[in-house]
Design an enzyme around this catalytic site. Structure first.
Site, PDB file in Angstrom:
ATOM      1  N   LYS A  44       0.833  -1.215   0.000  1.00  0.00           N
ATOM      2  CA  LYS A  44       0.000   0.000   0.000  1.00  0.00           C
ATOM      3  C   LYS A  44       0.869   1.267   0.000  1.00  0.00           C
ATOM      4  CE  LYS A  44      -2.785  -0.429   3.606  1.00  0.00           C
ATOM      5  NZ  LYS A  44      -3.932  -0.476   4.538  1.00  0.00           N
ATOM      6  N   LYS A  46       2.746   2.333   2.297  1.00  0.00           N
ATOM      7  CA  LYS A  46       2.670   2.999   3.606  1.00  0.00           C
ATOM      8  C   LYS A  46       3.825   2.505   4.466  1.00  0.00           C
ATOM      9  CE  LYS A  46      -2.045   4.371   4.707  1.00  0.00           C
ATOM     10  NZ  LYS A  46      -3.096   4.309   5.740  1.00  0.00           N
TER      11      LYS A  46
HETATM   12  N1  C2G Z   1     -10.481   6.971   9.015  1.00  0.00           N
HETATM   13  C1  C2G Z   1     -11.482   7.836   9.469  1.00  0.00           C
HETATM   14  N2  C2G Z   1     -11.161   9.110   9.771  1.00  0.00           N
HETATM   15  C2  C2G Z   1      -9.878   9.549   9.651  1.00  0.00           C
HETATM   16  C3  C2G Z   1      -8.865   8.675   9.212  1.00  0.00           C
HETATM   17  C4  C2G Z   1      -9.189   7.375   8.903  1.00  0.00           C
HETATM   18  O1  C2G Z   1     -12.663   7.444   9.590  1.00  0.00           O
HETATM   19  N3  C2G Z   1      -9.605  10.840   9.965  1.00  0.00           N
HETATM   20  C5  C2G Z   1     -10.865   5.589   8.678  1.00  0.00           C
HETATM   21  C6  C2G Z   1     -10.505   5.190   7.250  1.00  0.00           C
HETATM   22  O2  C2G Z   1     -11.500   5.656   6.337  1.00  0.00           O
HETATM   23  C7  C2G Z   1     -10.490   3.666   7.359  1.00  0.00           C
HETATM   24  C8  C2G Z   1      -9.986   3.442   8.809  1.00  0.00           C
HETATM   25  O3  C2G Z   1     -10.156   4.691   9.503  1.00  0.00           O
HETATM   26  O4  C2G Z   1     -11.822   3.158   7.226  1.00  0.00           O
HETATM   27  C9  C2G Z   1      -8.527   3.037   8.843  1.00  0.00           C
HETATM   28  O5  C2G Z   1      -7.789   4.038   8.170  1.00  0.00           O
HETATM   29  P1  C2G Z   1      -6.258   3.706   7.763  1.00  0.00           P
HETATM   30  O6  C2G Z   1      -5.573   3.119   8.925  1.00  0.00           O
HETATM   31  O7  C2G Z   1      -5.714   4.912   7.068  1.00  0.00           O
HETATM   32  O8  C2G Z   1      -6.474   2.512   6.721  1.00  0.00           O
HETATM   33  P2  C2G Z   1      -6.328   2.561   5.146  1.00  0.00           P
HETATM   34  O9  C2G Z   1      -4.954   2.922   4.768  1.00  0.00           O
HETATM   35  O10 C2G Z   1      -7.476   3.365   4.645  1.00  0.00           O
HETATM   36  O11 C2G Z   1      -6.484   1.006   4.764  1.00  0.00           O
HETATM   37  O12 C2G Z   1      -8.210  -2.761   2.528  1.00  0.00           O
HETATM   38  C10 C2G Z   1      -8.506  -1.491   3.069  1.00  0.00           C
HETATM   39  C11 C2G Z   1      -7.266  -0.830   3.608  1.00  0.00           C
HETATM   40  O13 C2G Z   1      -6.566  -1.676   4.492  1.00  0.00           O
HETATM   41  C12 C2G Z   1      -7.655   0.461   4.312  1.00  0.00           C
END
Ligand code: C2G
Length: 128
Positions: A44, A46
């Site tokens: 990803k 990251k």
């Molecule tokens: N999220 C949120 N508000 C934020 C930041 C993140 O609601 N200010 C939510 C994201 O939309 C996601 C969850 O928190 O639903 C986890 O976010 P991340 O850890 O950034 O995960 P991500 O990189 O989006 O990975 O297969 C799907 C991926 O693994 C999602």
């Protein structure tokens, strides 16, 4: 009681993560969280501050979370939904439309993300 699943990296755990997990749990009553492994995060593009072990332990400790599984790839969601008898798939609406293909297997819900907070913003603030 409906069974809910959501996915994420959950690095530098913050209120945006807590809000979506709390709301995902409230949608059904049983919540499975698939936490991205360090290897999958490389896919990803990251770079995580916390290793998978710690990110998973933090998520697992939350009262809203009933089970944590590793997210190893993009392709495992349908199997996860079947293997965990999932009724509702939840993601933040920064993912809107991206997982609509799961609609043949379960309900797909995109919840509004929490404004003003992100792991990237936290990292940038710490650099200043
Ligand atoms: N999220 C949120 N508000 C934020 C930041 C993140 O609601 N200010 C939510 C994201 O939309 C996601 C969850 O928190 O639903 C986890 O976010 P991340 O850890 O950034 O995960 P991500 O990189 O989006 O990975 O297969 C799907 C991926 O693994 C999602």
């Amino acid at each position: 009681m409906k069974r809910v699943i959501t996915y994420g990296t959950f690095d530098l755990f913050h209120i945006g993560h807590l809000n979506i997990l709390k709301r995902a749990k409230a949608l059904g009553g049983y919540l499975v969280v698939a936490v991205s492994t360090d290897e999958f995060n490389l896919i990803k593009n990251k770079i995580c501050t916390y290793p998978y072990r710690d990110r998973a332990a933090i998520v697992e400790a939350l009262e809203y979370v009933d089970k944590v599984i590793p997210e190893n790839n993009w392709e495992q969601k349908v199997d996860d939904i079947k293997n965990n008898d999932i009724d509702i798939f939840v993601m933040g609406n920064d993912w809107t439309d991206k997982f609509d293909f799961l609609k043949e297997h379960c309900e797909v819900v995109y919840l509004p993300i929490t404004d003003g907070i992100s792991t990237t913003e936290i990292k940038n603030k710490l650099k200043k």
